[in-house]
Write an enzyme that holds these catalytic residues in place. Structure first.
Site, PDB file in Angstrom:
ATOM      1  N   LYS A 121      -2.392 -18.552  -3.209  1.00 20.96           N
ATOM      2  CA  LYS A 121      -1.008 -17.765  -4.285  1.00 20.96           C
ATOM      3  C   LYS A 121      -0.420 -17.124  -2.766  1.00 20.96           C
ATOM      4  O   LYS A 121      -0.090 -15.926  -2.467  1.00 20.96           O
ATOM      5  CB  LYS A 121      -2.347 -16.852  -5.166  1.00 20.96           C
ATOM      6  N   GLU A 135      -5.596  -7.632   5.794  1.00 17.34           N
ATOM      7  CA  GLU A 135      -4.619  -7.442   7.072  1.00 17.34           C
ATOM      8  C   GLU A 135      -3.183  -6.745   6.414  1.00 17.34           C
ATOM      9  O   GLU A 135      -2.529  -7.269   5.775  1.00 17.34           O
ATOM     10  CB  GLU A 135      -3.967  -8.419   7.546  1.00 17.34           C
ATOM     11  N   CYS A 160       4.404  -6.398  10.591  1.00 14.75           N
ATOM     12  CA  CYS A 160       3.748  -5.589  10.085  1.00 14.75           C
ATOM     13  C   CYS A 160       3.688  -4.535  10.872  1.00 14.75           C
ATOM     14  O   CYS A 160       3.173  -3.296  11.617  1.00 14.75           O
ATOM     15  CB  CYS A 160       2.369  -6.209   9.506  1.00 14.75           C
ATOM     16  N   GLU A 172       5.820   3.200   5.795  1.00 13.77           N
ATOM     17  CA  GLU A 172       6.700   1.843   6.647  1.00 13.77           C
ATOM     18  C   GLU A 172       7.823   1.358   5.678  1.00 13.77           C
ATOM     19  O   GLU A 172       8.108   1.165   4.881  1.00 13.77           O
ATOM     20  CB  GLU A 172       5.436   0.603   6.171  1.00 13.77           C
TER      21      GLU A 172
END
Length: 476
Positions: free
Chosen positions: A170, A245, A279, A379
């Site tokens: 997906k 991750e 990231c 973040e």
């Protein structure tokens, strides 16, 4: 505008069972560039059944057969590279240069790395009279993000194929177009029917159906930490393996002996790359407190060179962020930084001058940030850098480790041994010394809330393998 109303299941493009659709928005123009179908539980069930059936035969293929398959994929991928790059620019706004030189080639690199790793990967180990074998784990559910779409697709698909697994993918519904091109590549390369399956959809529907599915043996997810938690919860019911991750808030420690003119500018550019949507971006720059004013001047000048604009323009350095939701989130955090007392030296709220349309964010730099501020904790996932002062080396290490994340870290020093020493004390899955680049052959992944497991190279094979001990395999 293109319409993609089919899914790739069992080696064919098929009509979905779900009736929903979603628009794919080009973030540079805010215009709809494509429409995709959205799947449901029934679509997932059909794709998983195809993968389960294909596993019986594909798991028994030889190393040589899988090497041949990867080689064919690489050849087709090379031919389709321009299409991959164009899809990435259209779906997530990456500048043409970035799409052509980094985003699209990253996919080819992961297939090539997996091929090399497979050549001499040890699937068997004899311990006394016992044979320990590593076998494909089974049907894998893969959920990938929009920020480096081809990179994240292929660093999961390549090891799954190399180790003999079958899969259901997906991709992000925000950036699904490059995944559709990849499905065409895999089909043309002759991936056996059912080995690779693609179902488009959103996280709460298709993502949840996959992560809770009893016939999916392993989930590999890349995305936000919050979404990763949900994947883990869903997977817990069937005790499936979950590889994650997730996010990061990486510290970039500039020790007091570096060339500040060079490394501050390098740190700014590294943070801004891909519009800050990485990231592992070095979003917290740690510098000696006594040199904060000097650093501010260099950082301000470096930020001024980061031109945001039309992805097709030759002088564009960064494109837009991926969506209106992301733009709004980033604006809120920039305003939070101002409210909490950080000193804004570049950028700030709103669009860059002259850009009235598109989800563009000003390249933004804050100095005099403290590590308890929101912009140092959360973040941001945009072109926003926080510069934090430290007292001494010990203080720098303490600040670097004072975060819930642990994906990457950066340490620069004119004394390599000193940089190595500090790197060993940083609680992250990766550390870059003196601006060293990533290495596709080395493991990628993090500590703490940055994830579980590792991707890339032969380390990336491990999550796709089960370990079996066969006692008495060798006669005494």
């Amino acid at each position: 505008m293109s319409h993609h109303k089919q899914f790739y299941i069992n080696g064919q493009w098929v009509e979905p069972k779900g009736t929903g659709t979603a628009d794919v928005i080009n973030p540079a123009t805010e215009e709809v560039v494509a429409t995709i179908a959205l799947g449901n539980q029934d679509d997932v069930n059909i794709a998983v059944a195809a993968a389960r059936k294909a596993f019986d035969s594909y798991s028994q293929t030889t190393r040589e057969e899988r090497l041949e398959l990867l080689g064919r994929i690489i050849e087709v991928f090379k031919k389709r590279m321009p299409d991959v790059a164009a899809a990435i620019t259209a779906e997530m706004g990456a500048p043409d240069k970035l799409s052509k030189n980094a985003q699209a080639p990253s996919g080819l690199a992961h297939f090539a790395t997996a091929l090399e790793a497979l050549k001499d990967f040890e699937f068997e180990e004899q311990i006394g009279t016992t044979m320990v074998v590593k076998e494909p784990i089974g049907v894998c559910g893969l959920i990938t993000p929009w920020n480096w779409p081809m990179n994240q697709l292929t660093c999961k698909i390549a090891p799954a194929l190399a180790t003999g697994c079958t899969m259901v993918l997906k991709p992000s519904e925000v950036a699904p177009l490059s995944a559709l091109v990849l499905a065409e590549i895999l089909d043309e390369a002759g991936v056996p029917a059912g080995v690779f399956n693609l179902v488009n959809g959103d996280g709460p529907t298709v993502g949840a159906a996959m992560s809770s599915h009893p016939d999916i043996d392993m989930m590999s997810f890349t995305g936000s930490t919050a979404a990763g938690r949900q994947v883990m919860k869903n997977g817990a019911e069937t005790i499936k393996r979950v590889a994650l991750e997730l996010g990061g808030k990486s510290a970039n420690i500039l020790l007091d002996d570096v060339n500040f003119e060079k490394m501050v500018a390098h740190g700014v550019m590294s943070c801004m790359n891909n519009s800050g949507q990485s990231c592992n971006a070095p979003t917290r720059m740690l510098v000696p407190k006594a040199r904060m004013d000097e650093v501010a001047v260099i950082a301000q000048a470096a930020a001024a060179k980061v031109k945001a604009g039309d992805p097709s323009a030759e002088d564009t350095v960064i494109g837009p962020v991926s969506s209106k939701n992301q733009w709004n989130k980033i604006q809120g955090l920039i305003n939070k930084g101002i409210e909490e007392g950080a000193k804004l030296i570049a950028g700030g709220p709103g669009r860059p001058e002259g850009l009235e349309k598109g989800f563009y964010v000003k390249p933004t730099v804050f100095t005099h940030v403290t590590n308890d501020m929101t912009i140092a904790r959360e973040e941001i996932f945009g072109p926003v850098l926080s510069i934090i002062g430290y007292e001494d080396e010990e203080d720098a290490i303490r600040i670097a480790n004072d975060t819930n994340y642990g994906l990457s870290g950066y340490v620069s020093s004119s004394d390599l041994e000193r940089a190595r020493r500090v790197a060993r004390r940083i609680r992250t899955g990766m550390v870059h010394l003196n601006g060293a680049p990533l290495d596709n052959r080395a493991p990628f992944g993090g500590y703490k809330e940055s994830g579980i497991g590792r991707e890339w190279g032969h380390y990336g094979f491990e999550d796709f393998l089960e370990v079996k001990s066969i006692y008495g395999y060798v006669a005494k």
